[in-house]
Design an enzyme around this catalytic site. Structure first.
Site, PDB file in Angstrom:
ATOM      1  N   HIS A  86       0.851  -1.211   0.000  1.00  0.00           N
ATOM      2  CA  HIS A  86       0.000   0.000   0.000  1.00  0.00           C
ATOM      3  C   HIS A  86       0.870   1.239   0.000  1.00  0.00           C
ATOM      4  O   HIS A  86       1.924   1.279   0.632  1.00  0.00           O
ATOM      5  CB  HIS A  86      -0.981  -0.002   1.176  1.00  0.00           C
ATOM      6  CG  HIS A  86      -0.370   0.034   2.541  1.00  0.00           C
ATOM      7  ND1 HIS A  86      -0.081   1.207   3.186  1.00  0.00           N
ATOM      8  CD2 HIS A  86      -0.002  -0.958   3.391  1.00  0.00           C
ATOM      9  CE1 HIS A  86       0.439   0.937   4.384  1.00  0.00           C
ATOM     10  NE2 HIS A  86       0.508  -0.377   4.538  1.00  0.00           N
TER      11      HIS A  86
ATOM     12  N   ASP B  57      -0.465   4.358   0.703  1.00  0.00           N
ATOM     13  CA  ASP B  57      -0.930   5.370   1.656  1.00  0.00           C
ATOM     14  C   ASP B  57      -0.192   5.185   2.972  1.00  0.00           C
ATOM     15  O   ASP B  57       0.455   4.151   3.207  1.00  0.00           O
ATOM     16  CB  ASP B  57      -2.447   5.277   1.873  1.00  0.00           C
ATOM     17  CG  ASP B  57      -2.880   3.964   2.503  1.00  0.00           C
ATOM     18  OD1 ASP B  57      -2.331   2.908   2.110  1.00  0.00           O
ATOM     19  OD2 ASP B  57      -3.763   3.973   3.387  1.00  0.00           O
TER      20      ASP B  57
ATOM     21  N   ASP C 104       6.434   1.333   6.385  1.00  0.00           N
ATOM     22  CA  ASP C 104       5.013   0.966   6.260  1.00  0.00           C
ATOM     23  C   ASP C 104       4.312   1.905   5.304  1.00  0.00           C
ATOM     24  O   ASP C 104       3.818   2.925   5.676  1.00  0.00           O
ATOM     25  CB  ASP C 104       4.346   1.023   7.642  1.00  0.00           C
ATOM     26  CG  ASP C 104       2.873   0.664   7.591  1.00  0.00           C
ATOM     27  OD1 ASP C 104       2.454   0.002   6.627  1.00  0.00           O
ATOM     28  OD2 ASP C 104       2.132   1.062   8.512  1.00  0.00           O
TER      29      ASP C 104
ATOM     30  N   GLU D 172      -5.141   1.367   2.694  1.00  0.00           N
ATOM     31  CA  GLU D 172      -4.924   0.315   3.698  1.00  0.00           C
ATOM     32  C   GLU D 172      -5.034   0.841   5.110  1.00  0.00           C
ATOM     33  O   GLU D 172      -5.609   0.193   5.984  1.00  0.00           O
ATOM     34  CB  GLU D 172      -3.551  -0.340   3.482  1.00  0.00           C
ATOM     35  CG  GLU D 172      -3.390  -1.688   4.205  1.00  0.00           C
ATOM     36  CD  GLU D 172      -2.972  -1.574   5.656  1.00  0.00           C
ATOM     37  OE1 GLU D 172      -3.161  -2.555   6.402  1.00  0.00           O
ATOM     38  OE2 GLU D 172      -2.453  -0.512   6.068  1.00  0.00           O
ATOM     39  N   GLU D 173      -4.484   2.036   5.356  1.00  0.00           N
ATOM     40  CA  GLU D 173      -4.499   2.589   6.711  1.00  0.00           C
ATOM     41  C   GLU D 173      -5.898   3.052   7.120  1.00  0.00           C
ATOM     42  O   GLU D 173      -6.118   3.496   8.243  1.00  0.00           O
ATOM     43  CB  GLU D 173      -3.502   3.754   6.824  1.00  0.00           C
ATOM     44  CG  GLU D 173      -2.060   3.390   6.499  1.00  0.00           C
ATOM     45  CD  GLU D 173      -1.416   2.422   7.492  1.00  0.00           C
ATOM     46  OE1 GLU D 173      -2.100   1.958   8.429  1.00  0.00           O
ATOM     47  OE2 GLU D 173      -0.232   2.119   7.315  1.00  0.00           O
TER      48      GLU D 173
ATOM     49  N   ASP E 267       4.103  -6.381   4.115  1.00  0.00           N
ATOM     50  CA  ASP E 267       3.510  -5.284   4.901  1.00  0.00           C
ATOM     51  C   ASP E 267       3.463  -5.665   6.377  1.00  0.00           C
ATOM     52  O   ASP E 267       2.532  -5.324   7.088  1.00  0.00           O
ATOM     53  CB  ASP E 267       2.102  -4.958   4.363  1.00  0.00           C
ATOM     54  CG  ASP E 267       1.495  -3.727   5.015  1.00  0.00           C
ATOM     55  OD1 ASP E 267       2.258  -2.870   5.496  1.00  0.00           O
ATOM     56  OD2 ASP E 267       0.250  -3.629   5.048  1.00  0.00           O
TER      57      ASP E 267
ATOM     58  N   HIS F 106       3.420   3.547  12.290  1.00  0.00           N
ATOM     59  CA  HIS F 106       2.317   4.215  13.002  1.00  0.00           C
ATOM     60  C   HIS F 106       2.811   5.086  14.158  1.00  0.00           C
ATOM     61  O   HIS F 106       1.992   5.698  14.832  1.00  0.00           O
ATOM     62  CB  HIS F 106       1.267   3.228  13.527  1.00  0.00           C
ATOM     63  CG  HIS F 106       0.589   2.442  12.451  1.00  0.00           C
ATOM     64  ND1 HIS F 106      -0.677   1.932  12.580  1.00  0.00           N
ATOM     65  CD2 HIS F 106       0.997   2.095  11.202  1.00  0.00           C
ATOM     66  CE1 HIS F 106      -1.007   1.279  11.481  1.00  0.00           C
ATOM     67  NE2 HIS F 106      -0.024   1.362  10.626  1.00  0.00           N
TER      68      HIS F 106
HETATM   69 ZN   LIG Z   1       1.024  -1.318   6.327  1.00  0.00          ZN
HETATM   70 ZN   LIG Z   2       0.109   0.643   8.648  1.00  0.00          ZN
END
Ligand SMILES: [Zn+2]
Ligand SMILES: [Zn+2]
Ligand SMILES: [Zn+2]
Ligand SMILES: [Zn+2]
Lengths: 480, 480
Positions: free
Chosen positions: A101, A103, A136, A170-171, A199, A449
């Site tokens: 992903h 994003d 990520d 995805e997030e 991921d 994150h």
């Molecule tokens: Zn991820």
């Molecule tokens: Zn993530």
């Protein structure tokens, strides 16, 4: 055994350019959770398209997923596109779908970052790259691009046909992706032999891992309702059956302070631990200190690393998340809440049956409540569920990835599972009828994150080499 | 026996003017809980001053209480003044302090009012007056003014010296009033014989009451703390001792679904029910239907009206208000809260000792928690307390009010208590060392704090007559 030594050399040679490309990619603040930044998410998709064209991918398609469903501020907010593309289309080769992903999570310097989050900072001393998205999941996504470029510039054909599936949501719950996979299963994804998702992360900081299982999650709420409106405890305290009092009894009957689930029949559904499976936990690079560092406390229910990992990965757990409808602010409000919703979820594992679990949970709550002989009403319902996923860590794809890891890192990877869910894993497996491999690039301390998210340069480089070698070993293996 | 028949006639005669004065008073939106309306609260204080001057009160003082403590938006926000004044200063007469409040609860037409809340609507058909503050507490405050005016215009001297104490912060915790009463106990309030508070309601809609008791309230929070930050239930569920799981066990040990407090020693502190006290409950105008109508449900713990009233008034109760720090919104968040505060309170009654109760509560929670053998920490603390209040319903002041009620309504008032607290009652009693009488004007269905708050015109008129007669009967009685 690995005929593409030049590919590794090319990866080393192009390292500065690969870092540069990652820098360009993370500069675009593609935060899917921030509506105002949606144009940036779209811009990043177009950036990827440019890179795919440069490298020579074909059949590049931006799959639009339509309008984002509520709650949204802008009713016409468009979902970010999924980027599909191919490299090679040789019917004699195997076909691998790689998912990632583009994003990212929100980030701002004010959150406590040491450097600007949307500016790749290369720490030469620590040999790491810091930026939101570095690990990520922009790093792994760009990693796949680089692998193809390295094969090409080394003068080799890619040993497999590669299909990319990169999403931008995805997030924010991967909205729309399930539908696209269903839609394209027999079209764009036709003939796929295996799916590889990069991921997730190593368990620790030194030993590479391959991930073969994820827990599922069934999320419930128990609603207890009595008075017609919130009441004052001075006037009604002691003469009215309070919904909160009943709810606490129901919630208190679900799990004990040792983590044991108290709902009859749940443990019976859990697949027994075989000797073979138990062996998979031998020597996994993980300690109680690792857990304590991650939780910021000394509150583990188990002291033995094997017990900890088994309870994170292969046993179910029940968590109490909170109460909606009761007083929840600072201070002291003398309210008797009229209607309260207790929120809890069960992490599911093989061989738990989701529907049977729902029945057991609801029957349990109903039984506990009925014993209270309360004049209130009680209703327990499933809010959402997502099944667990488990793969055979000895299948062709995992074996290929294992060989690739040994080649690059000189050690056999730990075979891990994860306690959380990546719902798209199961969708790929079911819809494309293939195996799925989770092949992480980053380390357990990368801080996805969090502030100061980073990717070690060695993980970036060795991760690409592992991807490159995986494509070869999978291509030459018998079977899928 | 009551020599002031002309006062009653004057009250009837001046009814249109009295309604008009109330109309002017409620027009000012004196919402103490809305900082932006603080100038309106002050304006209403000045309106009262004008009325006091017109009627002939003397020594009128606006007592400023200083800056409102945080949390406030405007750091320099001034508390509304307390309006002190006297009517008469004859050392041969008894002196009565009357307390009321001129601030009101918030209200807006959009909340569902049938008419503008800050505009007195006189419903001629139903013979009631609708407006925010009509019954709570502007009606009773203006009532006292009217009583003095009626005495004066009838050509009588007031049978007592009257002191007014009207505050503008009651709906927001009476901030600063305690201090003022302490400060003025031997000054402005020197020589007070009795205090009369008209700021509560009849139990029902037809029978007048006098109120001789209030429950106290000790408010607690139990804090359970474990991880260093909120965690994800996928990764930590099943391997970490969850604070919410422990908290639910502690909260669940406090009270059962039948309302029984499970903390050892609490019931032992409750004054035994005497035959004499039990008799006070005979014939009180109250039914199970009244309770069900008030709660909007059929969730009473008792069916017998006497049991209901006793558990509201003379037995303690324990309510669970909510949880701070856990997930409390709509939807499904898979968080493991790191630190949760359970909020609960105990309504206290004679002869419970507040300090001893705190010790019992804290020891109970500590004991329950320690049995859990949890690695988390648990701390229970008192957030605030206010003592119960109980008066002798046969003292001079109550006897005078009872005679006045019989004279006006033709029935003996029900002697009631209330389940909630009016903390200032106890402050008056202790600081002025006098008895306090709660003499309500409005009915149980007036909707103080609700939409369409109203005061029946008959309650306004008869309430004033009762006040007038009370002053006389108290003046002529032997003793205080
Ligand atoms: Zn991820
Ligand atoms: Zn993530
Ligand atoms: Zn009031
Ligand atoms: Zn009020």
């Amino acid at each position: 055994e690995f005929p593409y030594g030049k590919v590794f050399a090319k990866i080393d040679e192009l390292k500065p350019q690969f870092i540069d490309t990652l820098g360009k990619a993370v500069k675009i603040p593609a935060v899917s959770g921030d509506e105002s930044l949606r144009p940036m998410v779209v811009r990043k998709a177009h950036f990827l398209v440019g890179e795919l064209q440069r490298i020579g991918f074909t059949d590049i398609q931006l799959k639009h997923l339509g309008t984002q469903p509520p709650p949204v501020e802008d009713e016409n907010l468009q979902l970010p596109p999924v980027v599909l593309s191919r490299y090679g289309n040789d019917p004699k080769k195997k076909t691998i779908v790689v998912y990632g992903h583009y994003d990212v999570q929100p980030a701002s310097f004010e959150d406590g970052w040491d450097t600007e989050p949307f500016e790749l900072y290369v720490d030469e001393e620590k040999q790491l790259m810091r930026a939101r998205g570095s690990t990520d999941d922009t790093g792994p996504v760009i990693g796949w691009f680089n692998v193809v470029q390295a094969y090409k510039e080394s003068g080799f054909e890619l040993p497999v046909n590669l299909i990319t599936c990169f999403e931008g949501m995805e997030e924010s719950g991967s909205i729309g992706l399930d539908g696209l996979i269903v839609e394209e299963a027999d079209k764009y994804f036709k003939g796929t032999d295996a799916v590889c998702i990069s991921d997730n992360y190593w368990l620790g900081t030194t030993k590479p891992v391959l991930t073969y299982g994820l827990r599922g999650c069934n999320y419930y709420q128990t609603t207890i309702e009595g008075p017609g409106a919130d009441l004052h405890s001075g006037i009604f305290g002691g003469i009215i059956a309070e919904p909160m009092v009943d709810l606490v009894q129901v919630l208190g009957s679900l799990v004990d302070s040792k983590g044991k689930i108290l709902i009859d029949g749940v443990d019976d559904m859990v697949a027994p631990l075989t000797e073979k499976e138990a062996k998979l936990y031998d020597g996994i690079d993980f300690t109680l200190d690792d857990l304590n560092a991650a939780s910021g406390s000394d509150t583990s229910l188990y002291k033995n690393p094997k017990d900890i990992l088994m309870h994170r990965w292969r046993y179910p757990s029940l968590s109490l998340h909170g109460v909606e409808g009761a007083f929840s602010s600072q201070g002291a409000k003398t309210v008797v809440p009229a209607k309260v919703h207790g929120k809890f979820s069960i992490r599911t594992v093989p061989d738990m049956d989701s529907e049977k679990l729902n029945k057991l949970v609801i029957a349990h709550c109903d039984k506990v409540f009925s014993k209270l002989e309360s004049p209130n009403t009680c209703k327990t319902e499933l809010i959402h569920d997502g099944d667990y996923w488990i793969s055979d860590p000895n299948n062709t794809s995992f074996t290929a990835a294992s060989k690739a890891t040994e080649l690059v890192y000189g050690v056999s990877p730990d075979l891990t599972r994860e306690g959380g869910s990546i719902p798209i894993t199961l969708t790929f497996e079911q819809q494309l009828k293939t195996s799925v491999l989770l092949l992480p690039m980053g380390r357990g301390d990368d801080g996805a994150h969090s502030v100061n998210e980073k990717l070690d340069i060695s993980n970036y480089v060795n991760g690409m080499k592992t991807m490159a070698a995986y494509l070869h070993y999978y291509a030459v293996a018998e079977g899928k």
